[in-house]
Design a protein around this motif. Structure first.
Motif, short mmCIF file in Angstrom:
data_model
loop_
_atom_site.label_atom_id
_atom_site.label_comp_id
_atom_site.label_asym_id
_atom_site.label_seq_id
_atom_site.Cartn_x
_atom_site.Cartn_y
_atom_site.Cartn_z
N ALA A 75 0.85 -1.19 0.00
CA ALA A 75 0.00 0.00 0.00
C ALA A 75 0.88 1.24 0.00
N THR A 101 0.50 5.24 0.98
CA THR A 101 -0.43 6.06 1.75
C THR A 101 0.29 7.24 2.35
N SER A 145 -4.16 1.77 6.24
CA SER A 145 -3.59 0.98 5.15
C SER A 145 -3.15 -0.39 5.62
N GLN A 185 -4.56 -2.00 7.98
CA GLN A 185 -5.81 -2.75 8.12
C GLN A 185 -6.24 -3.32 6.77
N GLY A 186 -6.12 -2.53 5.73
CA GLY A 186 -6.47 -3.01 4.39
C GLY A 186 -5.58 -4.16 3.94
N ASP A 211 -6.58 -7.23 5.94
CA ASP A 211 -7.85 -7.75 5.41
C ASP A 211 -7.60 -8.56 4.13
N SER A 212 -6.71 -8.06 3.30
CA SER A 212 -6.37 -8.75 2.07
C SER A 212 -5.68 -10.09 2.35
#
Length: 142
Positions: A109, A111, A119, A121-122, A125-126
């Motif tokens: 990511a 950011t 980011s 967290q994203g 999650d992925s």
């Protein structure tokens, strides 16, 4: 008296087998310290990012972190490592995951520094979805 003792022994033995069967489904992961590229004010991220990933990837009964990632990385089902680069107000996060079979995933990511946790967290999650097969409802994908 013997009947009660035998029944209790048989129940205890069955409980041990059930507990072993349930524990066999739990897989482990080790999150190693991250390499930080940037000013010395961001060195705390070396340990902060693995700590945040550990908590975001934990899935009770399915995936759990190993106690000491540096010593247990060879025994973990998954090893997670990476780096973060901070330049001014911008940050780049690069996370790698490798399973025991050698398959590797890369997640990243770009950011702003202030949005780094979101980011992360994203990215987690992925990893949960693609690597661990964890959907939004916590059900393992087929």
């Amino acid at each position: 008296m013997h009947l009660i003792f035998r029944t209790a022994l048989m129940l205890c033995t069955m409980l041990v087998f059930v507990a072993q069967a349930l524990a066999a489904d739990v897989r482990s992961y080790a999150v190693l310290p991250f390499k930080v590229n940037g000013s010395s004010g961001f060195t705390y991220l070396e340990k902060a990012i693995p700590s945040m990933l550990n908590s975001r990837l934990y899935w009770q009964g399915h995936f759990q972190p190993v106690a000491d990632a540096a010593l247990a990385k060879a025994g973990a089902d998954y090893v997670i490592w990476g780096d973060v680069t901070v330049m001014g107000d911008n940050a780049s996060l690069d996370v790698r995951v490798r399973d025991k079979a050698g398959k590797e995933w890369r997640k990243g990511a770009k950011t702003r520094v202030n949005d780094l946790i979101a980011s992360l967290q994203g990215v987690s999650d992925s990893i949960n979805a693609e690597v661990f097969g964890r959907g939004g409802s916590g059900v393992v994908a087929a």
